[in-house]
Design a protein around this motif. Structure first.
Motif, PDB file in Angstrom:
ATOM      1  N   LYS A 222       4.001   4.179  -1.253  1.00  0.00           N
ATOM      2  CA  LYS A 222       3.889   3.378  -0.047  1.00  0.00           C
ATOM      3  C   LYS A 222       2.496   3.573   0.632  1.00  0.00           C
ATOM      4  CE  LYS A 222       7.333   2.640   2.700  1.00  0.00           C
ATOM      5  NZ  LYS A 222       8.443   2.554   3.696  1.00  0.00           N
ATOM      6  N   GLU A 223       1.785   4.563   0.530  1.00  0.00           N
ATOM      7  CA  GLU A 223       0.227   4.949   1.037  1.00  0.00           C
ATOM      8  C   GLU A 223      -0.537   4.031   0.014  1.00  0.00           C
ATOM      9  OE1 GLU A 223       0.536   9.117   3.514  1.00  0.00           O
ATOM     10  OE2 GLU A 223      -0.079   9.203   1.187  1.00  0.00           O
TER      11      GLU A 223
ATOM     12  N   SER B 275      -4.142  -0.539  -0.669  1.00  0.00           N
ATOM     13  CA  SER B 275      -4.699  -1.549  -1.711  1.00  0.00           C
ATOM     14  C   SER B 275      -4.430  -2.952  -1.047  1.00  0.00           C
ATOM     15  CB  SER B 275      -3.663  -1.572  -3.009  1.00  0.00           C
ATOM     16  OG  SER B 275      -2.282  -1.650  -2.573  1.00  0.00           O
ATOM     17  N   GLN B 276      -3.616  -3.059   0.146  1.00  0.00           N
ATOM     18  CA  GLN B 276      -3.675  -4.155   0.762  1.00  0.00           C
ATOM     19  C   GLN B 276      -4.862  -4.511   1.686  1.00  0.00           C
ATOM     20  OE1 GLN B 276      -0.223  -4.838   3.352  1.00  0.00           O
ATOM     21  NE2 GLN B 276      -0.419  -6.958   3.226  1.00  0.00           N
ATOM     22  N   THR B 277      -4.921  -3.288   2.495  1.00  0.00           N
ATOM     23  CA  THR B 277      -6.075  -3.493   3.578  1.00  0.00           C
ATOM     24  C   THR B 277      -7.283  -3.003   3.400  1.00  0.00           C
ATOM     25  OG1 THR B 277      -5.412  -1.147   4.370  1.00  0.00           O
ATOM     26  CG2 THR B 277      -4.032  -2.978   5.051  1.00  0.00           C
ATOM     27  N   GLY B 278      -7.571  -2.039   2.532  1.00  0.00           N
ATOM     28  CA  GLY B 278      -8.790  -1.401   2.130  1.00  0.00           C
ATOM     29  C   GLY B 278      -9.309  -0.428   3.257  1.00  0.00           C
ATOM     30  N   GLY B 279      -8.377  -0.103   3.913  1.00  0.00           N
ATOM     31  CA  GLY B 279      -8.630   0.977   5.180  1.00  0.00           C
ATOM     32  C   GLY B 279      -8.399   2.225   5.043  1.00  0.00           C
TER      33      GLY B 279
ATOM     34  N   MET C 135      -2.101 -15.810   1.562  1.00  0.00           N
ATOM     35  CA  MET C 135      -1.417 -14.668   1.736  1.00  0.00           C
ATOM     36  C   MET C 135      -1.390 -13.638   0.775  1.00  0.00           C
ATOM     37  SD  MET C 135       2.373 -14.432   3.712  1.00  0.00           S
ATOM     38  CE  MET C 135       3.318 -14.812   2.147  1.00  0.00           C
ATOM     39  N   SER C 136      -1.894 -12.303   1.169  1.00  0.00           N
ATOM     40  CA  SER C 136      -1.646 -11.379   0.128  1.00  0.00           C
ATOM     41  C   SER C 136      -0.030 -10.778   0.113  1.00  0.00           C
ATOM     42  CB  SER C 136      -2.625 -10.211   0.432  1.00  0.00           C
ATOM     43  OG  SER C 136      -2.186  -9.510   1.844  1.00  0.00           O
ATOM     44  N   LEU C 137       0.186 -10.400  -1.130  1.00  0.00           N
ATOM     45  CA  LEU C 137       1.579  -9.562  -1.125  1.00  0.00           C
ATOM     46  C   LEU C 137       1.843  -8.348  -0.820  1.00  0.00           C
ATOM     47  CD1 LEU C 137       4.321 -10.118  -2.715  1.00  0.00           C
ATOM     48  CD2 LEU C 137       3.403  -9.334  -4.632  1.00  0.00           C
ATOM     49  N   ASP C 138       2.652  -8.225   0.319  1.00  0.00           N
ATOM     50  CA  ASP C 138       2.841  -6.617   0.674  1.00  0.00           C
ATOM     51  C   ASP C 138       4.071  -6.161   0.052  1.00  0.00           C
ATOM     52  OD1 ASP C 138       3.180  -4.407   2.103  1.00  0.00           O
ATOM     53  OD2 ASP C 138       3.315  -5.349   4.129  1.00  0.00           O
TER      54      ASP C 138
END
Length: 501
Positions: free
Chosen positions: A86-87, A92-96, A1-4
């Protein structure tokens, strides 16, 4: 699980003394923010899912709910502010790519609010619209250079193709797919009753709506979704979409989850497939190519339909507009950078394009200088919010305006900027049947009629106050505008004087 690292954007506050555990909020929230905990017999919330659409707050019978911005504060830093941080966390979490809906919310100048209208006094008496006739009808299309009559007064000049609006306002392009069937029907029915037009957007037109053809503008976009001869002949005019204000220079995207059987049939694509329209029209790479398409569409419709061309407001809009007129367009539609959208890359929506006020003034001036202003009409869009915006746009040189965001707000939109999810709690930007039915077209089309009727009354009052009895007499009359809080260059581009001059 990635850290959000991200926290919720909003906080839902429930007043325990008022809440009666009726579960209305649970049943009404398409985002599953509210949920019932059977073990503890209590309604709970998941703040991370809230988009602040106000559905629960509005329908709560005891007014037990309040939604506020989440009270997280980063260290004060005007460069690395909380939104920017926050953006970065999100990407950095999604790569989207960051996606956003509706118009540009950034604090750029709103030039409508920096212009004031003139008023008549003694030397040019005002006109009372309650007691004297006032004309708000406009004709959209090419105008003849002069009129010729025979000895008996019969008109000899062959009039160009045009459409007539009882009010200089139309409902802008919103495709069936991006908005629901019920929202589409509301726009069509309102346009018919008001004697104006609505635009199909780039998604074709369901045959169920052909009956509104006399009040329909059909759009031809780069993806050519739903475009065929019957469709082209179904409307009163055709619009070629080159660009739009919310995302100049890029194409469109309707997610496959919004493409059910009805949308599939209308767009002529498989059920569940993404509808991705390319950035350019692959048959338009020059003004000559555009001219060929314009006359191909006129040929396909027996030269009975005027053809519009829609462009985004960008720095060289005036030069582009000149070429579009010379290509044979009957009207140019210019969409400013605050124009709404179902989904656009956030960086494009917030950083590309220019204000519609500046583009409009520049285009009108360029076409006048070249002696071709009467060769086409000029329609503007991109955050027209009220009747005074309409009047100021016409004084700057527009023939009419399109409204999109104002129209969906009249239908119940609360500007939660989540259209791309398809979970619109108000039944507007969704294809989920249980959400679509929340918007009753029998009721909502009347709200649109009320809105435009109210604006029409206000337009007449404003015209009367200026001593003008016909909207056509205001077109391009910049002497009726004065600027406040504007610098010399802005006044020069707008072509208006400072207040007090």
């Amino acid at each position: 699980m990635s850290l959000d690292f991200n926290t919720p954007d909003f906080e839902v506050i429930r007043n325990g003394n008022r809440c009666i555990q009726c579960k209305v909020c649970v049943h009404q929230c398409a985002n599953a923010v509210h949920f019932y905990d059977e073990e503890y017999d209590v309604v709970c919330v998941d703040d991370s899912k809230c988009v602040n659409c106000h559905r629960c707050v509005t329908l709560c019978p005891t007014k037990a709910l309040v939604i506020r911005k989440y009270p997280l504060e980063f260290r004060e830093n005007f460069n690395w502010h909380g939104k920017a941080i926050k953006e970065i966390y999100k990407q950095s979490q999604t790569g989207g790519v960051l996606l956003s809906s509706m118009g540009n919310p950034e604090p750029f100048p709103i030039y409508w609010d920096k212009m004031l209208l003139n008023a008549s006094q003694v030397t040019n008496p005002s006109i009372d619209p309650l007691r004297e006739p006032m004309e708000t009808k406009v004709v959209i299309g090419r105008k003849p250079e002069r009129l010729k009559f025979d000895a008996n007064g019969k008109l000899l000049t062959k009039m160009p193709l045009n459409i007539e609006l009882k009010v200089p306002v139309m409902f802008s392009a919103m495709s069936y797919g991006s908005i629901s069937r019920n929202a589409h029907e509301s726009l069509a029915r309102a346009a018919e009753e008001l004697g104006i037009f609505y635009n199909t957007g780039e998604g074709g037109l369901s045959k169920d709506f052909y009956k509104y053809g006399k009040n329909t503008i059909v759009q031809v976009a780069s993806g050519r979704f739903g475009v065929h001869k019957e469709y082209l002949n179904a409307g009163a005019a055709i619009e070629i979409k080159i660009g739009q204000g919310a995302k100049p220079g890029i194409g469109g995207h309707l997610p496959g989850k919004k493409v059910g059987e009805d949308v599939s049939a209308t767009r002529m694509i498989p059920v569940g497939s993404d509808a991705i329209s390319p950035a350019p029209h692959h048959d338009i790479y020059s003004i000559e190519d555009l001219r060929q398409l314009i006359f191909s569409l006129k040929e396909a419709t027996g030269y009975k339909k005027p053809v519009f061309v829609k462009i985004a407001a960008v720095h060289n809009s005036a030069a582009i507009a000149s070429g579009v007129v010379r290509a044979g367009a009957d009207a140019i539609v210019v969409d400013g950078f605050r124009g709404g959208t179902g989904a656009a890359p956030t960086r494009v929506r917030n950083n590309v394009g220019i204000p519609i006020e500046l583009a409009l003034a520049a285009i009108d001036q360029r076409l006048r200088e070249e002696g071709i202003r009467n060769y086409c009409s000029l329609i503007v869009a991109g955050s027209i919010r009220n009747s005074s915006d309409v009047v100021k746009a016409i004084a700057l040189g527009a023939d009419a305006v399109y409204i999109g965001s104002a129209a969906v707000i009249a239908l119940g939109c609360h500007m939660c900027h989540s259209c791309s999810t398809g979970k619109c709690n108000w039944g507007i930007a969704t294809q989920y049947p249980e959400l679509v039915k929340r918007l009753n077209p029998d009721i909502m089309y009347k709200r649109l009629v009320n809105l435009i009727s109210a604006w029409n009354n206000e337009i007449q009052e404003l015209l009367g106050g200026m001593g003008i009895n016909a909207i056509e007499s205001l077109r391009g009359n910049r002497l009726m505008l004065r600027g406040v809080d504007l610098n010399e260059k802005e006044l020069e581009v707008l072509g208006i004087k400072y207040a007090g001059e």
